[in-house]
Design a protein around this motif. Structure first.
Motif, short mmCIF file in Angstrom:
data_model
loop_
_atom_site.label_atom_id
_atom_site.label_comp_id
_atom_site.label_asym_id
_atom_site.label_seq_id
_atom_site.Cartn_x
_atom_site.Cartn_y
_atom_site.Cartn_z
N GLU A 218 0.83 -1.09 -0.03
CA GLU A 218 0.03 0.15 -0.04
C GLU A 218 0.86 1.23 0.12
O GLU A 218 2.16 1.12 0.28
CB GLU A 218 -0.86 0.01 1.32
N SER A 219 0.27 2.26 -0.43
CA SER A 219 0.82 3.60 -0.45
C SER A 219 1.37 4.22 0.98
O SER A 219 0.47 3.55 2.07
CB SER A 219 0.05 4.69 -0.92
N GLU A 220 2.32 5.05 1.24
CA GLU A 220 2.62 5.40 2.37
C GLU A 220 1.42 6.40 3.23
O GLU A 220 1.42 6.23 4.51
CB GLU A 220 3.81 6.48 2.47
N THR A 221 0.70 7.00 2.31
CA THR A 221 -0.53 7.86 2.90
C THR A 221 -1.31 7.01 3.41
O THR A 221 -1.93 7.36 4.52
CB THR A 221 -0.87 8.54 1.38
N TRP A 222 -1.74 5.86 2.49
CA TRP A 222 -2.93 4.99 3.31
C TRP A 222 -2.46 4.19 4.42
O TRP A 222 -3.15 4.03 5.45
CB TRP A 222 -3.37 3.93 2.09
#
Length: 628
Positions: A508-512
């Protein structure tokens, strides 16, 4: 001044006395053991009792004060004062010493943690009698509500009972490798609590336990499902992203109309995709017009008209047909448009391109634009819409579709920026509508069954991360707003918690990932104020955020083999002493270390047996029984 124990019983003093204090360094002291007390066992009051050993407790008598210490090691030294020319046993040449850490004191037959004062050199040291031993291991007061979880591993006659308030008004961590008894312990803890209060109306009204079950260990699809507690005291949801017709977990419409919910689901980027979602969800024209049949027809007509009259040169020449195809595809899942195929074909066949301009058949190029658009409007008026089939999910999806074609036509957004999000729409909607159902919030909270089990065994990996987050976030926010007086109690139990609390996930992305961890970190930091508590169970504590582990109040630690997992426990759990920490890798199956606010001292215990029908569904397969 004579020691208290001498006044009480001179015989007991002579038998239980093991030595005296030799050195004091703060809470760490050294005790010199009497040479006649080196046997492994002693006989006292008609019973065989263990002599001093690493991990056991001793009492230091300082006047009328009784200081308790735990033996953490021992060493020997040769007695240089002994005359080696005298004939003597070799054993008499050796002096035995104990490394002891002070842990508390006994005050009027009650053990209290902490130090009131330090011992002095030559203070006498004693083994504990039965009353003193039980006093140290009594973690609940006489009048407390309590549950029994097991007994001391090496003292099977000593039960371990914990106060309900101290244990359950806290965040709990259960850690251990596969096969160490972790799931069994989780089942035992909540079986004892639910079995104690299940018939109590106040408990049914005020207590809720939500168990996130990733591997299908705590619920099976049959009528004899009594895992943890009898079937009539729990609600079970068997969710699936691969099959239709399975259970759906209820959430309120307010959760569906939430920007964060859709941002998580569709993995929206902050800079472009999230603002697009925001306009799709909350633009007043979209929100109001999608409530009525006339409004929906107006939106469809305006979108096609905008494409035909305002579309730039970079717009696909069949962009209006793509829009109609999207409505047709939406209808395949929902059947909200009864004659969409007929309307689509009429518009599709009635439009042609002449000299780069869209015109309707039988309408000449010199006809006025108003007549051209009026004809289109008449065709769309024939569309038949069934509003009863438009739930909150369908309404949001329709708003996103219409807004996408509108903003792309007008050039507000680039297809390269919001196209990836839009392309995920169909798949994500199919998944989310299979596992969630929109229900009035009052109906959700009206259910009186205390235990809710959410089985995610048939849910794909991506949705396994999203579903628990949506559910936990919703319940936490609800209790945060509506439980300021803390009359209600919520315990969110997450088995295999590393699946959603991992700090090292690369899927997953760092933001998520940051948002997911921040949500659970807020729950564990602030939840107590609103009656919300977490119980997390995992075989990989190393993968879980240090912030989350360090905020737990009570720990049940089974065998851990991996060095990184052991280091994570040592780094974040402040309740463990050296002996307990060193024994993590050698605990037997079913044995665990209890540490935290509910236990005055860390103890190694054996979990009691569960009734057969209440055991989790996680037994290791017996291969030979399948091969014979």
């Amino acid at each position: 001044m004579k020691n208290k124990i001498s006044n009480d019983n001179f015989v007991a003093e002579s038998i239980l006395k093991i030595g005296s204090v030799s050195e004091v360094k703060g809470k760490n002291i050294i005790i010199r053991v009497d040479k006649n007390k080196n046997a492994p066992h002693l006989i006292f009051d008609g019973k065989i009792i263990k002599n001093v050993s690493v991990g056991s407790y001793i009492k230091i008598a300082k006047g009328y004060n009784e200081i308790i210490g735990k033996i953490e090691g021992e060493f020997i030294s040769e007695d240089k004062d002994l005359n080696i020319n005298n004939y003597t046993n070799h054993k008499n040449k050796i002096k035995r010493f104990l490394n002891v850490t002070l842990v508390g004191y006994i005050d009027t037959k009650i053990f209290r943690q902490g130090l009131k004062e330090l011992p002095l050199i030559d203070n006498d040291c004693f083994l504990l009698n039965d009353i003193e031993f039980n006093c140290i291991h009594s973690f609940a007061k006489v009048d407390d509500e309590k549950i029994k979880l097991g007994y001391l591993l090496n003292e099977t006659n000593t039960p371990i009972e914990l106060g309900v308030d101290k244990l359950f008004a806290s965040h709990i961590g259960i850690f251990g490798n596969t096969g160490s008894g972790k799931s069994y312990t989780l089942s035992k803890v909540y079986h004892e609590l639910l079995n104690k209060y299940k018939e109590n109306p106040k408990f049914q009204n005020n207590a809720k336990f939500i168990l996130i079950d990733f591997n299908g260990e705590y619920a099976v699809e049959n009528d004899s499902d009594n895992i943890i507690i009898e079937k009539e005291y729990k609600n079970r949801f068997f969710l699936s992203t691969s099959k239709n017709g399975k259970d759906k977990f209820p959430i309120p419409e307010s959760e569906v109309n939430d920007l964060t919910f859709w941002s998580i689901l569709l993995k929206a980027t902050d800079q472009t995709q999230k603002p697009f979602l925001n306009s799709s969800l909350f633009r007043k024209t979209l929100v109001e017009h999608t409530k009525t049949e006339i409004g929906i027809k107006s939106l469809i007509n305006n979108t096609i008209s905008t494409i035909l009259t305002q579309g730039g040169k970079n717009l696909d020449k069949d962009f209006h047909i793509f829009f109609l195809d999207e409505l047709f595809r939406l209808n395949n899942h929902t059947s909200i448009f009864k004659n969409i195929k007929e309307v689509r074909n009429r518009i599709k066949s009635g439009l042609k391109i002449e000299y780069g301009t869209y015109v309707l058949e039988n309408i000449k190029n010199n006809d006025k634009p108003s007549e051209f658009l009026e004809r289109l409007k008449e065709i769309i008026k024939t569309l038949v819409i069934d509003l009863t089939k438009i739930n909150a999910f369908i309404k949001i999806r329709l708003q996103i579709i219409i807004n996408y074609f509108d903003v792309i036509t007008k050039g507000y957004y680039s297809k390269e920026h919001i196209g990836p999000l839009y392309n995920r729409l169909d798949t994500k909607f199919n998944e989310i509508t299979k596992v969630f159902a929109v229900i009035n919030v009052d109906k959700i909270m009206a259910n009186k069954k205390p235990l809710v089990i959410i089985n995610l065994n048939d849910v794909n990996v991506e949705m396994k991360k999203i579903i628990p987050l949506v559910i936990c976030k919703y319940y936490y926010e609800y209790y945060k707003k509506n439980n300021l007086d803390r009359e209600k109690y919520l315990n969110i139990i997450i088995d295999e918690a590393h699946n959603i609390l991992s700090r090292n996930s690369i899927r997953e992305s760092e933001t998520w990932k940051d948002y997911r961890l921040e949500t659970f970190e807020e729950i564990i930091k602030e939840g107590r104020k609103f009656g919300v508590f977490l119980t997390i169970s995992s075989q990989r504590p190393y993968d879980i955020s240090d912030t989350i582990i360090s905020q737990l109040h009570n720990y049940l630690l089974h065998r851990l083999i991996n060095n990184k997992d052991i280091e994570a426990i040592g780094r974040t759990v402040s309740y463990l002493d050296k002996i307990s920490f060193d024994s993590l890798s050698i605990l037997p199956q079913g044995g665990c270390i209890l540490a935290g606010l509910s236990a005055d001292l860390p103890v190694v215990m054996k979990i009691d047996k569960l009734p057969e029908e209440n055991k989790p569904h996680n037994e290791t397969i017996v291969l030979t029984s399948k091969w014979k």
